[in-house]
Design an enzyme around this catalytic site. Structure first.
Site: not given
Ligand code: NAD
Length: 441
Positions: A186, A271
């Site tokens: 999401k 949420y």
């Molecule tokens: P994050 O920044 O920690 O990780 C993102 C990943 O994407 C990294 O490994 C990064 O290298 C990669 N990536 C690829 N192309 C990129 C770019 N152009 N710029 C930046 N990163 C790039 O983020 P996250 O917190 O892991 O979030 C990832 C997804 O998960 C998002 O859609 C977020 O909304 C979702 N999320 C959901 C929950 C949940 O509880 N369901 C919690 C946190 C995040």
């Protein structure tokens, strides 16, 4: 029907008691009954054995162990029923950031129907270490450029997109073309238009699409919804929901409009929106919103800091929702009903949900705290999707559910821009936006 006990201890329980009883009787004759019986237990040969257990033949039925707790204690959950590894659904996890490394990969180890099969990352160094940690084969590690080659990997059934929001559409569409089922984090995308393209691509490729709305699979939130459905507190009148946290890095993708699609609203305000729709089982007919960003704060040059909005439902219910990127973590909601209220603290957190209620009872007000066993939310939602893949079912939170949230978020932004209420013409009921109720183990 109960199956017969199959475990046969090498020494039976009766035999053990007879033996120790005999030692005790000898002790009593010598006039040192208590001491001797203790000695007898001490002298009886200790042998590893198995107490009686029920072992059902069906893989989905749990092993039932010998009971020792009284009925007055909280009972443990049934023993887990993992499928043999070769029968579990294989996942390729795309993007090795916070959510993947901190939650999803560890949760895959707790899954019953899902297993890690492949990784996709832009960092070969990070992926090599993660692959070694979780036992992923080198040939099952892909870059963003070789991503489409997942098509050839027979061990991968599902692609789990855990990338910044602005990349979801591209990787869902490419993943569907590779013939894999898709679990997408999401918010589903940046816009409602993108969601429609993603749904169409998955339909065209005849693959399943689920949006990872973990709260809709979380026991406390599901219990609250069940209480509302039974109208135990009378009709709902008002929902108050807030999801706030504090951010600090203006260079992070969450603060870049193209990658995030918006600010605090699609990230965590979602949420409040999605969970309110879920617990009420209703779709809003109108929204009225206010949005603010502190001038000069580098965090909020591209995306918003704060959104407060009201959702109106056809039966007169109002939901007042707040989300903020510059407030100490606070994730809660309260449902105000005619005969009482239900409160959920840590409502949207990864764990620690705290469900309490108050209800009128004559001249008393009864307060209750509903304790429930914690489950791993990520393992539960992945296993639900795997169940859908194995049994060819529609996911409970399909692409249509993600699209509906984007339609409402676009109305919220429009209302904040224009300073007036915006109507939402939902063509589908809340139930029609969902798949069948999940069977959660
Ligand atoms: P994050 O920044 O920690 O990780 C993102 C990943 O994407 C990294 O490994 C990064 O290298 C990669 N990536 C690829 N192309 C990129 C770019 N152009 N710029 C930046 N990163 C790039 O983020 P996250 O917190 O892991 O979030 C990832 C997804 O998960 C998002 O859609 C977020 O909304 C979702 N999320 C959901 C929950 C949940 O509880 N369901 C919690 C946190 C995040």
């Amino acid at each position: 029907m109960r199956e017969p006990l199959t475990a046969q201890p090498p020494i039976s329980r009766k035999g053990f008691l007879t033996l120790t009883g005999r030692y005790a009787a000898i002790g009593a004759m010598s006039g040192l009954a208590i001491q001797s019986s203790k000695d007898a237990f001490a002298q009886a040969p200790l042998k590893a054995t198995s107490p009686p257990a029920r072992v059902p033949a069906k893989p989905e039925d749990p092993i039932v162990l010998e009971k020792w707790k009284s009925e007055y204690d909280q009972q443990s959950a049934p023993t887990p029923t993992p499928l043999p590894p070769d029968q579990r659904v294989g996942y390729a996890v795309v993007g090795l950031g916070h959510l993947s490394l901190e939650e999803i990969l560890p949760a895959l180890g707790m899954c019953k129907k899902s297993k890690l099969a492949a990784l996709v990352s832009g960092s070969p160094e990070k992926m090599k270490k993660v692959a070694a940690q979780y036992g992923v084969k080198t040939e099952s590690c892909y870059s963003y450029e070789t991503y489409d080659q997942l098509k050839e990997n027979k061990e991968v059934d599902v692609i789990y997109i855990v990338l910044p929001n602005g990349l979801h559409k591209e990787y869902v569409v490419r993943g569907a073309k590779a013939g894999k089922h898709i679990l997408c984090e999401k918010p589903m995308a940046n816009t409602a238009e993108e969601c429609k393209e993603m749904i169409a691509a998955c339909n065209k490729a005849n693959v399943k699409l689920m949006v990872a709305y973990r709260i809709q699979y979380q026991p406390h939130n599901r219990k609250l919804r069940e209480i509302l459905q039974k109208k135990e507190f009378g009709p709902v009148k008002v929902v108050e929901a807030s999801n706030c946290q504090s951010t600090a890095n203006p260079d992070h993708w969450r603060h870049k409009l193209k990658l995030a699609g918006g600010g605090v609203l699609p990230d965590i305000g979602l949420y409040c929106l999605n969970t309110t729709r879920f617990i009420l089982g209703e779709e809003p007919t109108e929204v009225f919103a206010y949005q603010y960003s502190t001038p000069g704060n580098p965090l909020f040059t591209q995306v918003e800091e704060f959104v407060s909005w009201q959702m109106r439902f056809s039966n007169g219910i109002i939901a007042n929702c707040t989300t903020h990127y510059n407030v100490h973590e606070s994730r809660r909601y309260r449902v105000l009903c005619e005969k009482g209220w239900l409160n959920m603290d840590k409502a949207y957190a990864y764990k620690g949900q705290d469900l309490s209620s108050a209800k009128a009872d004559g001249r008393l007000e009864l307060h209750q705290n509903i304790g429930m066993a914690e489950v791993n939310q990520f393992a539960t939602e992945m296993d639900h999707f795997s169940d859908c893949v194995i049994n060819n079912k529609k996911p409970f939170t399909p692409g249509e559910e993600g699209l509906q949230d984007h339609i409402i978020m676009e109305a919220i932004y429009k209302s904040a821009r224009e300073g007036k209420p915006v109507k939402i013409n939902s063509t589908q009921t809340n139930a029609a936006l969902h798949g069948p109720e999940p069977e959660l183990g």
